[in-house]
Design an enzyme around this catalytic site. Structure first.
Site, mmCIF file in Angstrom:
data_model
loop_
_atom_site.group_PDB
_atom_site.id
_atom_site.type_symbol
_atom_site.label_atom_id
_atom_site.label_comp_id
_atom_site.label_asym_id
_atom_site.label_seq_id
_atom_site.Cartn_x
_atom_site.Cartn_y
_atom_site.Cartn_z
ATOM 1 N N GLU A 1 84.348 -38.269 -18.915
ATOM 2 C CA GLU A 1 84.274 -39.065 -17.688
ATOM 3 C C GLU A 1 82.805 -39.062 -17.317
ATOM 4 O O GLU A 1 82.318 -38.156 -16.658
ATOM 5 C CB GLU A 1 85.174 -38.441 -16.616
ATOM 6 C CG GLU A 1 85.451 -39.400 -15.481
ATOM 7 C CD GLU A 1 84.269 -39.524 -14.530
ATOM 8 O OE1 GLU A 1 83.316 -40.298 -14.845
ATOM 9 O OE2 GLU A 1 84.288 -38.859 -13.491
ATOM 10 N N GLU B 1 72.739 -42.518 -13.505
ATOM 11 C CA GLU B 1 72.744 -41.171 -14.074
ATOM 12 C C GLU B 1 72.675 -41.166 -15.581
ATOM 13 O O GLU B 1 72.375 -40.152 -16.192
ATOM 14 C CB GLU B 1 73.984 -40.373 -13.657
ATOM 15 C CG GLU B 1 73.689 -39.425 -12.582
ATOM 16 C CD GLU B 1 74.729 -38.340 -12.503
ATOM 17 O OE1 GLU B 1 75.430 -38.095 -13.476
ATOM 18 O OE2 GLU B 1 74.799 -37.737 -11.439
ATOM 19 N N HIS C 1 85.993 -42.892 -5.621
ATOM 20 C CA HIS C 1 84.769 -42.293 -5.095
ATOM 21 C C HIS C 1 83.520 -43.057 -5.545
ATOM 22 O O HIS C 1 82.442 -42.853 -5.014
ATOM 23 C CB HIS C 1 84.681 -40.809 -5.486
ATOM 24 C CG HIS C 1 84.287 -40.593 -6.908
ATOM 25 N ND1 HIS C 1 85.162 -40.762 -7.961
ATOM 26 C CD2 HIS C 1 83.098 -40.263 -7.451
ATOM 27 C CE1 HIS C 1 84.519 -40.520 -9.084
ATOM 28 N NE2 HIS C 1 83.271 -40.209 -8.804
HETATM 29 N N1 SAH Z 1 85.171 -33.943 -16.965
HETATM 30 C C1 SAH Z 1 85.107 -33.482 -15.572
HETATM 31 C C2 SAH Z 1 83.687 -33.646 -14.969
HETATM 32 C C3 SAH Z 1 83.135 -35.051 -14.999
HETATM 33 S S1 SAH Z 1 81.554 -35.192 -14.205
HETATM 34 C C4 SAH Z 1 86.134 -34.230 -14.762
HETATM 35 O O1 SAH Z 1 86.620 -35.241 -15.251
HETATM 36 O O2 SAH Z 1 86.440 -33.812 -13.646
HETATM 37 C C5 SAH Z 1 80.441 -35.055 -15.530
HETATM 38 C C6 SAH Z 1 80.094 -33.632 -15.938
HETATM 39 O O3 SAH Z 1 79.234 -33.720 -17.067
HETATM 40 C C7 SAH Z 1 79.326 -32.824 -14.879
HETATM 41 O O4 SAH Z 1 80.008 -31.610 -14.631
HETATM 42 C C8 SAH Z 1 77.952 -32.587 -15.491
HETATM 43 O O5 SAH Z 1 77.392 -31.309 -15.174
HETATM 44 C C9 SAH Z 1 78.246 -32.698 -16.997
HETATM 45 N N2 SAH Z 1 77.123 -33.163 -17.823
HETATM 46 C C10 SAH Z 1 76.303 -34.206 -17.592
HETATM 47 N N3 SAH Z 1 75.400 -34.354 -18.577
HETATM 48 C C11 SAH Z 1 75.652 -33.356 -19.478
HETATM 49 C C12 SAH Z 1 75.045 -32.965 -20.713
HETATM 50 N N4 SAH Z 1 74.028 -33.645 -21.213
HETATM 51 N N5 SAH Z 1 75.559 -31.886 -21.354
HETATM 52 C C13 SAH Z 1 76.619 -31.182 -20.841
HETATM 53 N N6 SAH Z 1 77.220 -31.523 -19.680
HETATM 54 C C14 SAH Z 1 76.753 -32.587 -19.002
#
Ligand code: SAH
Length: 384
Positions: free
Chosen positions: A175, A184, A324
Site C-alpha cells: 500500500e 511521497e 484518508h
Molecule cells: N502496509 C501498511 C503500511 C502502509 S504505509 C498498511 O497497509 O497499513 C507505507 C509504509 O511503508 C510505511 O510504514 C513506511 O514507513 C514504509 N516504507 C516507505 N518506504 C519504505 C522503504 N523504502 N523501505 C521500507 N519501508 C518503507
C-alpha cells in the site's frame, strides 16, 4: 514527508469519521472496469513486548517523529481505520486465496504488518514484511502475539538496502499510494522490489493505478483559503496568496460541487511500468454538465487488483466514500464562467521534484473559448 498529514478544512465532520461510520463500499466496479478495459491464537511474550515498547515509547521525541512519521502509531491508526482502504486489501486477499496459497509473498512497507497478517491467514507459505520505520519492532511483536512467527518474517530496514533471505518471491503486495497518488514517491520502492525479487510470472498487488481529473465550483472555500490573504485585519498579505495558490489542497470535495465530467488522465500498470512513467504530460477536455463557475480542478486516483477472480479495487473520487487520501484541489487563478456543453481543455504535467523526488511538481495549462469567458493560462503547483 508525511503523506497522511491532515489538512483540516471544509470536511468539518472529518472524512474518516464519516468513512468509518457509514456503509462499506470498497468496489467501484463500473468505473474501475472501464479504465482497465474490462466488463463490467495467541502467544504472549512479555519480554519482547517490553523491549519494543522501549524503542517506540519514551525514547522518542517529537524531533524523531518529524523525520519519521511512520514510527508513530497515529498514522497507522488513521490508515487502519480507513475502511475503504484496509477492507479492500482484506477482501482482495481473503477472497482470492488462490493467489497466496503456498506462495512466497513480499510486503513492501509493512507498517503494523496488517497486509502480511492477511496474507498469512490466506495460506501464504512465507511472508517477508519489510518496514523501515520503528514500527517494524511493533510489527514483529504483533506477528508473534498472533501466532504467525513461523510464516511472517519482519525485516527492519529500507527495501533498497536490506537483504532478502530468498532469491525470488511470487507475490508483491504494497500500500504505497500517497496524496495525488504519487506524493511521497513510494512507487519507486515497489518497482525496485519488483525488478529485484519478483519471479517472471509473479503478481503485483495492486497492479493498476489511475489518476483522474474534474472541475468544481468552490467559491466559498477559495475565498476562505486564498482571498483571505488580501485583507487580514486590514493588512494586505497577498504575497502569501501566491504561495497558497501553488500548494494543492488535500481535502474532501462534495459531489454536488462537480461541474464537468470526470476524466481519466493516466493509467499506470504497476507490473510493467518503469519509474520514469510516473512523469508525464497528458491532455484533458472537461465538458460542463451545467452552467456554473469553476474555481478549481480536482484530482483523485483509483486503484485496482485485476488479477483477482473478479475485478476489485477502490476509488478516492468525490463520488465515492471518502478515504484518508481525500481529493487534491488545485485552485485556478481565474474564475471560469462556463456554460453547459462548453469545454475547459488543457494539459497536466506531473513530475517528481528534481531536488527532492518525494515532492511533486505539477504544471497545469488550461483554456476556454466560451460564450461568457475566454481564458488561457499556465499555473505551477508544488506538493510539499
Ligand atoms: N502496509 C501498511 C503500511 C502502509 S504505509 C498498511 O497497509 O497499513 C507505507 C509504509 O511503508 C510505511 O510504514 C513506511 O514507513 C514504509 N516504507 C516507505 N518506504 C519504505 C522503504 N523504502 N523501505 C521500507 N519501508 C518503507
Amino acid at each position: 514527508m508525511d503523506r497522511r498529514k491532515g489538512s483540516g478544512g471544509r470536511d468539518a465532520n472529518g472524512g474518516l469519521a464519516e468513512a468509518t461510520a457509514s456503509r462499506l463500499r470498497f468496489e467501484d466496479a463500473d468505473e474501475v472496469a472501464e479504465e482497465v478495459g474490462m466488463e463490467v491464537e495467541e502467544s504472549a511474550d512479555a519480554e519482547g513486548e517490553a523491549a519494543a515498547a522501549e524503542v517506540i515509547g519514551s525514547e522518542k521525541t517529537s524531533a524523531d517523529y518529524y523525520f519519521d512519521s511512520y514510527s508513530h502509531f497515529g498514522i497507522h491508526e488513521e490508515m487502519l481505520k480507513d475502511v475503504v482502504r484496509t477492507r479492500s486489501y482484506q477482501n482482495v486477499i481473503t477472497q482470492n486465496s488462490f493467489l497466496f496459497k503456498d506462495k512466497i509473498v513480499l510486503d513492501v512497507g509493512a507498517g503494523t504488518g496488517i497486509l502480511s497478517l492477511f496474507c498469512a491467514k490466506a495460506g501464504a507459505k512465507h511472508v517477508y514484511a519489510i518496514e523501515c520505520s520503528q514500527m517494524a519492532d511493533m510489527a514483529k511483536e504483533i506477528v508473534k502475539k498472533n501466532g504467525f512467527s513461523d510464516v511472517i518474517t519482519v525485516i527492519k530496514g529500507k527495501v533498497e538496502e536490506i537483504e532478502l533471505p530468498v532469491p525470488k518471491v511470487d507475490v508483491i503486495i504494497s500500500e504505497w499510494m500517497g496524496y495525488f497518488l504519487l506524493f511521497e514517491n513510494m512507487l519507486d520502492t515497489v518497482l525496485y522490489a519488483r525488478d529485484k525479487w519478483l519471479v517472471d510470472d509473479g503478481v503485483v498487488l495492486p497492479d493498476k493505478a489511475s489518476l483522474h481529473l474534474t472541475a468544481i465550483e468552490d467559491a466559498e472555500y477559495k475565498d476562505d483559503k486564498i482571498e483571505f490573504w488580501n485583507n487580514v485585519y486590514g493588512f494586505d498579505m497577498s504575497c502569501i496568496k501566491k504561495q497558497a495558490m501553488m500548494e494543492p489542497l488535500v481535502d474532501t470535495v462534495d459531489a454536488n460541487q462537480i461541474v464537468t465530467n470526470c476524466q481519466l488522465l493516466k493509467t499506470m500498470d504497476i507490473s510493467k511500468m518503469s519509474s520514469g512513467d510516473a512523469s508525464f504530460t497528458v491532455p484533458f477536455k472537461l465538458v460542463a454538465e451545467r452552467n456554473d463557475f469553476i474555481h478549481a480542478l480536482v484530482a483523485y486516483f483509483n486503484v485496482s487488483f485485476t488479477k483477482c477472480h473478479k475485478l476489485m479495487g477502490f476509488s478516492t473520487g468525490p463520488r465515492s466514500k471518502s478515504t484518508h487520501w481525500k481529493q487534491t484541489v488545485l485552485y485556478l487563478e481565474d474564475v471560469v464562467t462556463i456554460c453547459e456543453g462548453e469545454t475547459l481543455s488543457g494539459s497536466m504535467t506531473v513530475a517528481p521534484n528534481k531536488k527532492n523526488p518525494r515532492d511533486i511538481d505539477i504544471t497545469l495549462k488550461y483554456s476556454i473559448d466560451g460564450h461568457r469567458c475566454k481564458v488561457s493560462r499556465t499555473q505551477q503547483y508544488k506538493m510539499r
